[in-house]
Enzyme design. Structure first.
Site, mmCIF file in Angstrom:
data_model
loop_
_atom_site.group_PDB
_atom_site.id
_atom_site.type_symbol
_atom_site.label_atom_id
_atom_site.label_comp_id
_atom_site.label_asym_id
_atom_site.label_seq_id
_atom_site.Cartn_x
_atom_site.Cartn_y
_atom_site.Cartn_z
ATOM 1 N N GLU A 89 2.958 -51.723 11.610
ATOM 2 C CA GLU A 89 4.061 -51.635 12.140
ATOM 3 C C GLU A 89 4.606 -52.756 12.872
ATOM 4 O O GLU A 89 3.640 -53.434 13.682
ATOM 5 C CB GLU A 89 4.310 -50.383 12.926
ATOM 6 C CG GLU A 89 4.005 -48.963 12.108
ATOM 7 C CD GLU A 89 4.328 -47.808 12.701
ATOM 8 O OE1 GLU A 89 4.881 -46.697 12.512
ATOM 9 O OE2 GLU A 89 3.548 -47.566 13.807
ATOM 10 N N CYS A 103 8.109 -57.496 18.265
ATOM 11 C CA CYS A 103 6.589 -56.687 18.722
ATOM 12 C C CYS A 103 5.697 -56.720 17.359
ATOM 13 O O CYS A 103 5.979 -56.035 16.341
ATOM 14 C CB CYS A 103 6.824 -55.540 19.271
ATOM 15 S SG CYS A 103 5.042 -54.595 19.672
ATOM 16 N N CYS A 110 -6.470 -49.530 15.801
ATOM 17 C CA CYS A 110 -7.141 -50.165 16.901
ATOM 18 C C CYS A 110 -8.324 -49.463 17.434
ATOM 19 O O CYS A 110 -8.367 -48.151 17.248
ATOM 20 C CB CYS A 110 -6.114 -50.160 17.987
ATOM 21 S SG CYS A 110 -6.604 -51.002 19.655
ATOM 22 N N CYS A 114 -7.798 -46.061 23.841
ATOM 23 C CA CYS A 114 -7.157 -45.804 25.113
ATOM 24 C C CYS A 114 -6.688 -44.379 25.302
ATOM 25 O O CYS A 114 -6.152 -44.156 24.084
ATOM 26 C CB CYS A 114 -5.781 -46.768 25.588
ATOM 27 S SG CYS A 114 -6.602 -48.507 25.866
ATOM 28 N N CYS A 117 -2.800 -43.814 24.144
ATOM 29 C CA CYS A 117 -2.139 -44.666 23.079
ATOM 30 C C CYS A 117 -2.219 -44.007 21.601
ATOM 31 O O CYS A 117 -3.249 -43.682 21.426
ATOM 32 C CB CYS A 117 -2.564 -45.761 23.033
ATOM 33 S SG CYS A 117 -2.060 -47.065 22.200
ATOM 34 N N CYS A 337 6.296 -48.482 23.316
ATOM 35 C CA CYS A 337 4.919 -48.700 23.482
ATOM 36 C C CYS A 337 3.807 -47.543 23.244
ATOM 37 O O CYS A 337 4.196 -46.600 23.728
ATOM 38 C CB CYS A 337 4.781 -49.367 24.989
ATOM 39 S SG CYS A 337 5.493 -50.818 25.435
HETATM 40 N N1 SAH Z 1 -4.143 -54.137 22.805
HETATM 41 C C1 SAH Z 1 -3.364 -54.583 23.547
HETATM 42 C C2 SAH Z 1 -1.686 -54.416 22.875
HETATM 43 C C3 SAH Z 1 -1.239 -52.991 22.406
HETATM 44 S S1 SAH Z 1 -0.200 -52.107 23.490
HETATM 45 C C4 SAH Z 1 -3.431 -54.053 24.875
HETATM 46 O O1 SAH Z 1 -3.812 -53.170 25.408
HETATM 47 O O2 SAH Z 1 -2.568 -54.852 25.866
HETATM 48 C C5 SAH Z 1 0.976 -52.795 24.048
HETATM 49 C C6 SAH Z 1 1.151 -51.973 25.603
HETATM 50 O O3 SAH Z 1 1.461 -50.558 25.321
HETATM 51 C C7 SAH Z 1 0.054 -51.870 26.215
HETATM 52 O O4 SAH Z 1 -0.109 -52.111 27.847
HETATM 53 C C8 SAH Z 1 -0.628 -50.456 26.256
HETATM 54 O O5 SAH Z 1 -1.668 -50.249 27.049
HETATM 55 C C9 SAH Z 1 0.628 -49.679 26.280
HETATM 56 N N2 SAH Z 1 0.713 -48.428 25.838
HETATM 57 C C10 SAH Z 1 -0.018 -47.570 24.903
HETATM 58 N N3 SAH Z 1 0.207 -46.405 24.842
HETATM 59 C C11 SAH Z 1 1.427 -46.122 25.474
HETATM 60 C C12 SAH Z 1 2.132 -45.146 25.911
HETATM 61 N N4 SAH Z 1 1.940 -43.812 25.324
HETATM 62 N N5 SAH Z 1 2.889 -45.239 26.842
HETATM 63 C C13 SAH Z 1 3.362 -46.244 27.665
HETATM 64 N N6 SAH Z 1 2.658 -47.436 27.154
HETATM 65 C C14 SAH Z 1 1.565 -47.443 26.309
#
Ligand code: SAH
Length: 364
Positions: A89, A103, A110, A114, A117, A337
């Site tokens: 995406e 983006c 991934c 986390c 996420c 995000c």
């Molecule tokens: N792997 C990279 C980029 C991916 S995500 C990283 O970790 O930075 C981009 C941003 O969205 C990251 O800061 C991630 O932690 C955040 N993110 C992921 N899931 C989220 C959620 N459910 N709500 C808000 N931010 C989120």
């Protein structure tokens, strides 16, 4: 078959077939400046070269599975299929100021897992090639051109951990910034990482002008470990020694992303710890209210209230650390995000993809 974005291979192909090198300049102009959409439209080339290219290269490594724009027209989410049936995406964000940001995804799925996420729930499917990253950008450039708009910023904040696909991500940045190609400014590109410490130093040396964002999300090891498994490999002191080296090399301010999850990351003592951690550092904190997404609700996470976020910000203010709250864009079309989980019309495509993939890995 190789990608039209593979300059070296195209030049070798031209040379091997007795064509002059300047033909590449015509190809380059047609793709990146005139935005033609297929080989036949490159009318500066003789038919024989167009045929040669058609036989050997793919014009676009992605096909569009679907696209969706929110009712206000601010955000467009693209769902693409790769040649081997993987799905990824990308999201266009049109800011009111007139600046347009894309983006992009750097991996399908991934591996970082986390807890908050949605992409992390997919596991790693595979790394994307530089051409697949550039083709996300090309789709967006073409899409915006139809609206008489230009792409100004790129953020590597889609699916995946860009610093774990360093070689392909690097190539894609070179193409995006190359004057003869997409000609975007280095400074308007941001790579976001959850904290792959050794790669942060490589990144400083290779791309001193490209912006770096760190997904910090918690100010100490114990709190971070609960939500980000990467903390087991690169704890905060290791991460920050890489960050300090980064700043020494680049003299650039780092953007720290901090997710606000009610009762998990938003304790007021964490605001003070964050202040202590960042007060001597070149930093800007971006608070991201937690976006609920596919599969993440099972944790019982809720976003922090606006009032609490304000308190957090006030605390950081007292430490002299600038911060902003990320305006959530695209949450109504699952494009915010952490919501990139291959969902379409409320239906998850992840299981469909999973079935064709077999097992995914969760290793770093
Ligand atoms: N792997 C990279 C980029 C991916 S995500 C990283 O970790 O930075 C981009 C941003 O969205 C990251 O800061 C991630 O932690 C955040 N993110 C992921 N899931 C989220 C959620 N459910 N709500 C808000 N931010 C989120």
């Amino acid at each position: 078959m190789f990608s039209i974005h593979d300059e070296e291979k195209i030049i070798s192909l031209l040379e091997a077939n007795g064509h002059k090198k300047f033909r590449y300049v015509q190809i380059e102009n047609a793709i990146y400046k005139n935005l033609v959409t297929n080989f036949d439209m490159i009318d500066t080339l003789p038919q024989s070269i167009r045929d040669l290219l058609k036989e050997n290269c793919s014009y676009n490594s992605l096909s569009l599975h679907s696209e969706k724009t929110d009712p206000e027209g601010q955000t467009t989410k693209f769902l693409f299929t790769t040649h081997d049936g993987k799905m990824i995406e990308a999201v266009i964000m049109r800011h009111l100021s007139g600046r347009n940001t894309l983006c992009v995804s750097s991996q399908a799925g991934c591996p970082m897992a986390c807890t908050f996420c949605a992409t992390g729930k997919l596991g790693l499917i595979r790394n994307l090639t530089f051409a697949e990253i550039i083709d996300q950008i090309m789709w967006a450039v073409h899409h915006l051109a139809k609206e008489d708009k230009k792409l100004r910023n790129i953020v590597y904040m889609g699916m995946g951990e860009p610093l774990l696909n360093y070689g392909e991500v690097s190539k894609s940045i070179h193409i995006a910034c190359c004057q003869k190609k997409l000609d975007l400014s280095n400074r308007r590109i941001t790579v976001s990482t959850c904290g792959i410490a050794p790669r942060i130093i490589d990144f400083a040396r290779d791309f001193p002008q490209v912006s770096l964002a760190i997904s910090l999300h918690a100010p100490n090891d114990e709190a971070r470990k609960k939500i980000m498994p990467v903390e087991n490999t690169y704890p905060i002191d290791v991460l920050f020694s890489a960050i300090d080296e980064y700043v020494e090399i680049t003299n650039k301010r780092i953007f720290y992303e901090y997710i606000m999850i009610n009762g998990v990351t938003d304790r007021l003592e964490y605001a003070k710890e964050l202040g202590e951690l960042l007060k001597w550092r070149l930093a800007h904190v971006n608070f991201i209210p937690y976006n609920p997404g596919e599969g993440t609700d099972s944790n019982g996470y809720l976003p922090t209230s606006k009032m609490m976020i304000k308190k957090f910000q006030d605390t950081l203010d007292r430490y002299g650390i600038p911060s902003t709250v990320r305006h959530t864009m695209g949450d109504d079309i699952d494009a915010a995000c952490g919501q990139l989980a291959l969902k379409e019309e409320g239906k998850s495509l992840a299981t469909e993809v999973g079935r064709t993939l077999g097992k995914t890995t969760n290793k770093i």
